[in-house]
Write a protein that holds these residues in place. Sequence first.
Motif, short mmCIF file in Angstrom:
data_model
loop_
_atom_site.label_atom_id
_atom_site.label_comp_id
_atom_site.label_asym_id
_atom_site.label_seq_id
_atom_site.Cartn_x
_atom_site.Cartn_y
_atom_site.Cartn_z
N ASN A 278 0.73 -1.25 0.18
CA ASN A 278 -0.37 -0.31 0.28
C ASN A 278 0.42 1.53 0.11
N ARG A 279 2.23 1.52 -0.05
CA ARG A 279 2.78 2.27 -0.65
C ARG A 279 3.10 2.60 -2.26
N THR A 280 2.50 3.75 -2.44
CA THR A 280 2.50 4.09 -3.86
C THR A 280 4.07 5.50 -4.46
N VAL A 281 4.49 5.75 -4.76
CA VAL A 281 6.07 6.08 -5.11
C VAL A 281 6.01 6.60 -6.35
N ARG A 282 5.65 8.33 -6.62
CA ARG A 282 5.77 8.48 -7.28
C ARG A 282 6.55 10.09 -8.15
N ARG A 283 7.00 10.00 -9.21
CA ARG A 283 8.29 10.87 -9.26
C ARG A 283 7.57 12.03 -9.91
N TYR A 284 8.67 12.50 -9.72
CA TYR A 284 7.86 14.04 -10.28
C TYR A 284 7.48 14.20 -11.50
N GLY A 285 6.47 14.94 -11.60
CA GLY A 285 5.27 15.27 -12.74
C GLY A 285 4.61 13.73 -13.02
N GLU A 286 4.56 12.83 -12.42
CA GLU A 286 3.50 11.16 -12.80
C GLU A 286 2.97 11.86 -12.47
N ALA A 287 1.62 11.77 -13.64
CA ALA A 287 0.26 11.33 -12.82
C ALA A 287 -0.30 10.07 -12.96
N MET A 288 -1.12 10.02 -12.43
CA MET A 288 -1.61 8.68 -12.79
C MET A 288 -2.81 8.27 -14.00
N SER A 289 -1.84 7.18 -15.21
CA SER A 289 -2.21 6.95 -15.57
C SER A 289 -4.02 6.95 -16.83
N THR A 290 -4.09 7.49 -17.77
CA THR A 290 -5.85 7.27 -18.26
C THR A 290 -5.42 5.63 -18.50
N TRP A 291 -4.32 5.24 -19.17
CA TRP A 291 -4.30 4.12 -19.75
C TRP A 291 -5.16 3.16 -19.23
N ASP A 292 -5.50 2.44 -19.74
CA ASP A 292 -5.44 1.22 -19.46
C ASP A 292 -4.89 0.03 -19.34
N PRO A 293 -4.27 -0.52 -18.15
CA PRO A 293 -2.95 -1.62 -18.13
C PRO A 293 -2.83 -2.23 -18.49
N ALA A 294 -4.07 -3.36 -19.45
CA ALA A 294 -3.86 -3.84 -20.43
C ALA A 294 -3.49 -3.24 -21.75
N ALA A 295 -3.93 -2.45 -22.45
CA ALA A 295 -3.58 -1.14 -23.43
C ALA A 295 -1.80 -1.77 -22.71
N LEU A 296 -1.07 -0.74 -22.38
CA LEU A 296 -0.06 -0.47 -21.51
C LEU A 296 0.61 -1.41 -21.46
N GLU A 297 0.03 -3.07 -21.28
CA GLU A 297 1.18 -4.38 -21.79
C GLU A 297 0.94 -5.20 -22.27
N ALA A 298 0.36 -4.09 -23.57
CA ALA A 298 0.64 -4.71 -24.59
C ALA A 298 1.04 -3.49 -25.45
N LEU A 299 1.38 -2.83 -25.20
CA LEU A 299 2.34 -1.59 -26.18
C LEU A 299 3.78 -1.81 -25.06
N ILE A 300 3.92 -2.55 -23.81
CA ILE A 300 5.98 -3.11 -23.36
C ILE A 300 5.83 -4.29 -24.47
N GLU A 301 4.67 -4.95 -24.55
CA GLU A 301 4.81 -6.31 -25.23
C GLU A 301 5.47 -5.69 -26.92
N GLU A 302 4.81 -4.90 -27.31
CA GLU A 302 5.74 -4.41 -28.61
C GLU A 302 6.73 -3.49 -28.62
N ALA A 303 7.13 -3.15 -27.41
CA ALA A 303 8.45 -2.31 -27.30
C ALA A 303 9.45 -3.75 -27.36
N THR A 304 9.40 -4.16 -26.39
CA THR A 304 10.29 -5.10 -25.73
C THR A 304 10.63 -6.97 -26.41
N VAL A 305 9.36 -6.54 -27.99
CA VAL A 305 9.09 -8.41 -28.30
C VAL A 305 10.74 -8.95 -28.30
N ASP A 306 12.13 -8.05 -29.09
CA ASP A 306 13.06 -8.91 -29.63
C ASP A 306 13.73 -8.46 -28.47
#
Length: 122
Positions: free
Chosen positions: A10-38
């Motif tokens: 239950n501890r949240t650490v946020r960086r300067y300027g980091e807002a809560m993302s409005t992106w769905d976690p599943a959409a972010l995970e799909a982008l992560i997969e695309e960026a890191t696939v190889d």
Amino acid sequence: MPLLNTPILNRTVRRYGEAMSTWDPAALEALIEEATVDAYGEDEQVTGFFTMIEESLAVPFTTTVLGVEVSVVGVDLAEDGRVVARCARGSVRQDIGILDLPLPEPAPEGSQWIEAYRYWTR
């Protein structure tokens, strides 16, 4: 006494300027997969994110850093392996870690890759 490397719940650490993302976690995970696939290893994964951010982020755009309006004119991969935003204000130039960069509202096109990178680093 807590054990070393024991997660704190239950501890949240946020960086300067980091807002809560409005992106769905599943959409972010799909982008992560695309960026890191190889990618093999963390260095190659960061390079994958840098490539996606560099190719997709619409620059220049204006944002506010520590109360000062700056123009983000590009992104780069720093020698220490961080993805940085190249910021300018008049003749002054400074690189700011992309994880610390506050995004304006509305966010520029391609900023979903920054959000995915932030999500990946958590």
